[in-house]
Every structure is written in C-alpha cells, then in structure tokens.
Motif scaffolding. Structure first.
Motif, mmCIF file in Angstrom:
data_model
loop_
_atom_site.group_PDB
_atom_site.id
_atom_site.type_symbol
_atom_site.label_atom_id
_atom_site.label_comp_id
_atom_site.label_asym_id
_atom_site.label_seq_id
_atom_site.Cartn_x
_atom_site.Cartn_y
_atom_site.Cartn_z
ATOM 1 N N GLY A 86 -15.614 1.885 1.437
ATOM 2 C CA GLY A 86 -16.483 1.123 0.562
ATOM 3 C C GLY A 86 -15.922 -0.210 0.135
ATOM 4 N N GLY A 87 -15.054 -0.807 0.949
ATOM 5 C CA GLY A 87 -14.456 -2.097 0.623
ATOM 6 C C GLY A 87 -13.079 -2.009 0.012
ATOM 7 N N LYS A 88 -12.617 -0.794 -0.281
ATOM 8 C CA LYS A 88 -11.342 -0.621 -0.978
ATOM 9 C C LYS A 88 -10.151 -1.085 -0.135
ATOM 10 C CE LYS A 88 -9.533 3.563 -1.384
ATOM 11 N NZ LYS A 88 -8.082 3.639 -1.095
ATOM 12 N N LEU A 89 -10.151 -0.787 1.155
ATOM 13 C CA LEU A 89 -8.983 -1.074 1.989
ATOM 14 C C LEU A 89 -8.744 -2.573 2.142
ATOM 15 C CD1 LEU A 89 -9.382 1.623 4.796
ATOM 16 C CD2 LEU A 89 -8.078 1.745 2.669
ATOM 17 N N GLY A 90 -9.803 -3.322 2.377
ATOM 18 C CA GLY A 90 -9.652 -4.764 2.532
ATOM 19 C C GLY A 90 -9.196 -5.435 1.253
ATOM 20 N N VAL A 91 -9.726 -4.988 0.126
ATOM 21 C CA VAL A 91 -9.338 -5.574 -1.156
ATOM 22 C C VAL A 91 -7.870 -5.289 -1.446
ATOM 23 C CG1 VAL A 91 -9.680 -5.476 -3.648
ATOM 24 C CG2 VAL A 91 -11.656 -5.552 -2.125
ATOM 25 N N GLU A 92 -7.422 -4.067 -1.175
ATOM 26 C CA GLU A 92 -6.015 -3.726 -1.416
ATOM 27 C C GLU A 92 -5.096 -4.626 -0.600
ATOM 28 O OE1 GLU A 92 -5.535 0.445 -0.707
ATOM 29 O OE2 GLU A 92 -6.315 1.016 -2.680
ATOM 30 N N ALA A 93 -5.479 -4.907 0.650
ATOM 31 C CA ALA A 93 -4.667 -5.807 1.480
ATOM 32 C C ALA A 93 -4.653 -7.211 0.889
ATOM 33 C CB ALA A 93 -5.217 -5.833 2.906
ATOM 34 N N GLY A 94 -5.788 -7.653 0.376
ATOM 35 C CA GLY A 94 -5.869 -9.003 -0.172
ATOM 36 C C GLY A 94 -5.059 -9.193 -1.436
ATOM 37 N N VAL A 95 -5.121 -8.238 -2.350
ATOM 38 C CA VAL A 95 -4.423 -8.420 -3.629
ATOM 39 C C VAL A 95 -2.912 -8.271 -3.488
ATOM 40 C CG1 VAL A 95 -6.428 -7.675 -4.961
ATOM 41 C CG2 VAL A 95 -4.695 -5.990 -4.337
#
Length: 336
Positions: A86-95
């Motif tokens: 649900g978008g969690k993996l990409g955001v974790e990589a970004g932050v």
C-alpha cells in the motif's frame, strides 16, 4: 574561597575543553558544508520515488511534476517506482535516504492511512521534511445507471430501505476508497456491504455493470464513464465543487454536513534536509504547478494545484493520521 585544580582535575578539564572545541568546529564545518551544498543545489539528477506501480494516479502526478521540476532546476528528475504494501515500502526507502535533496518521495492519502494498518519503521511526522502539497481532488460517489437514484438523498434512503442493503466497491481493503466509504456510512447513518477489488479499474467496471451499487472513484477514472452516460455521479467529496464539473454537488451540499475527503498528493524529503534546499524545492514546485498547461492537465482529471507552504502539507498529514486511525479502529479494518 577558591581551590586550585589538582593536576588530574586540570588534565580532565583540558580534555573536556578540547572535546567541546572539536565538536563545535565539527558542527561549524558541517554547517558550512551544508550551506555550500544548498547554494550549488542541484548538481546532479534527482530521484523521485513513487511508492506505487507505473500507470496509476500517483505515477501520473509524479511524472507531470518531475518534468516541470527538472526544467526549472536544470537537472533531470528520475522517477523510481517502488510498489508494495500500500505504498509503505517505497516511502520507507525514501525517508531513509541521505537528506541532501537528491532523493524525494511522492506521497498521498495512503501515507496517513498506513500507520493504522501496517507496522512502519519510521515516524511519519518526525522523520520527514515536508516540501509541499502538489495537487488535490475529490472522490466521486458513482452509481450504475440502473440504480433507481438521482441524488445522494435518494441513495441514502435506498440504503436504509432496500432489503439486503446496498453493496459498495473499493479499490482494495484499507485503501482510500474503502476508508472514505466507511466514514460516509458512519456520517450518514447507513450500513452497506463492502466488496473489495484489486484496483480502481475492476471496481469501476463492475459498478458500471451493476455488479455493485456504488463506488467512491477518483475523478479521472470516473469522468469518461460519466460523460458517456454509463455512470451516474451523485456527489463529490471535496468541501467545494470542482471546477472541472461544477454541476456535481458536494456531499455536504447534498445533505450530509461535516463530511469531506480530499484526495491529495505531496512531496517529502528525509528529515535533516537543509532549509535552503527545502525552500528552493517548494518555490520551484509552486511555480511549476501554476503553469497553465499544468493546471489544465490536472483539471482534466478533476484535480487542482495545491500551491502552498511545507507547513500545510504537514498539517494535512497530522489531521489525517488522527482521522483514519479512528475510522480503521471503529470499522475494525485489517489487511493481510
């Protein structure tokens, strides 16, 4: 009365002074380096992480913004799709990237929903630097043409009286269309049966076909069906009517005061981003969003530029973290 330092105490004091001086010089050096980096920024391509697969609304917004930002910054903005959870993996990589302005992340409503649905490995407030809102739009309450309703009031009355009740589609368990409909049920005082799909396209297709009774669809997906007469739209979820289709009433106007859901997109960087770079990105993004062709492109999808300051994005995130946690808890929503 004063007491002389013992040789041992004097040595310890000198060591402490050297340590503090070294730390101060290190801080000053780091500050000077950051200032130099900000003044020259950007000197290489910028990566923009999209935490969803290519082809969807998030991806389209990112590519529209990326092209215009690249033109104004003088460096290409490279889109990197990192889908999952649900978008969690990409955001974790970004932050978790370096806070140098060369890794940015596009976020949307899912950013403020996911902490209530998944275990996340970062603080959604403390671990980011907000750049700003990109765009906002509504969800459209869409029903098949065969459903005997012509207004939101008709729909609510039918939901209360139809034997077996109504069914509503969603683009997936825990997605924004699901949570928006759950919030609507509670605000309007009705109950319906949830039918989750894997994405907007199949949910909308089955609603058009009459397999489900309604769907809170993104405007861009519903517009073609509405304009061809294959779908009825009885209300939209913004607090004010959208410019692209001003004939559609808001949910509040149509008889359910206090209800609103904004589909939004924003841009963030990791925490620690130098303020000069944050301000530069916010300025360039707002300039790009004000371009006439950008405005028209967004309008075609029922969206509008969300020009503003970084603090407005942070306020939207904080507001929705509280809202969606309450909805998820009240509706006992879980995802696998």
């Amino acid at each position: 009365m004063t007491y002389p330092l013992t040789p041992r105490a004097g040595s310890a004091f000198k060591a402490l002074r050297r340590t503090l001086l070294s730390a101060l010089l290190g801080t000053l050096a780091a500050t000077s380096w950051q200032a130099a980096q900000a003044a020259d920024y950007p000197t290489k391509p910028i990566k923009l992480i999209v935490p969803f697969a290519p082809g969807g609304g998030n991806d389209a917004i990112a590519r529209t913004l990326g092209r215009r930002l690249g033109d104004s910054l003088g460096q290409p903005v490279v889109i990197e799709n990192r889908a999952g959870a649900g978008g969690k993996l990409g955001v974790e990589a970004g932050v978790k990237a370096d806070p140098d302005g060369y890794t940015l992340t596009l976020i949307s409503n899912s950013y403020s929903v996911n902490p209530s649905l998944y275990p996340i490995k970062f603080d959604p407030i403390k671990d980011i630097t907000p750049i700003g809102m990109i765009a906002r739009g509504p969800l459209l309450i869409s029903v098949p043409t065969t459903l005997p309703v012509n207004s939101l009031a008709d729909l609510i009355q039918l939901a209360k009286t139809k034997k077996g009740g109504l069914t509503y589609a969603s683009s997936g368990q825990g997605g924004i269309s699901h949570l928006a409909t759950e919030l609507f049920q509670r605000t309007a005082g009705i109950e319906m049966t949830h039918v989750p799909y894997r994405g907007t396209a199949p949910a909308l297709t089955d609603t058009v076909a009459g397999q489900t009774d309604l769907f809170f669809s993104t405007a861009g997906a519903a517009f073609p069906y509405m304009k061809s007469g294959r779908l009825k739209v009885v209300a939209e979820t913004l607090p004010k009517r959208i410019q692209a289709e001003p004939s559609i009433p808001t949910v509040a106007e149509a008889g359910v005061p206090g209800y609103e859901v904004i589909v939004w997109y924003g841009l963030i960087a990791p925490k620690g981003l130098p303020a000069d770079i944050q301000q530069r990105l916010n300025k360039e993004m707002n300039t790009a969003l004000a371009l006439p062709d950008t405005v028209e492109q967004l309008k075609a999808n029922g969206e509008e530029p969300a020009i503003g300051k970084p603090e407005q994005l942070m306020a939207q995130i904080q507001k929705e973290l509280t809202l969606w946690k309450r909805v998820v808890t009240d509706a006992k929503i879980q995802v696998e």
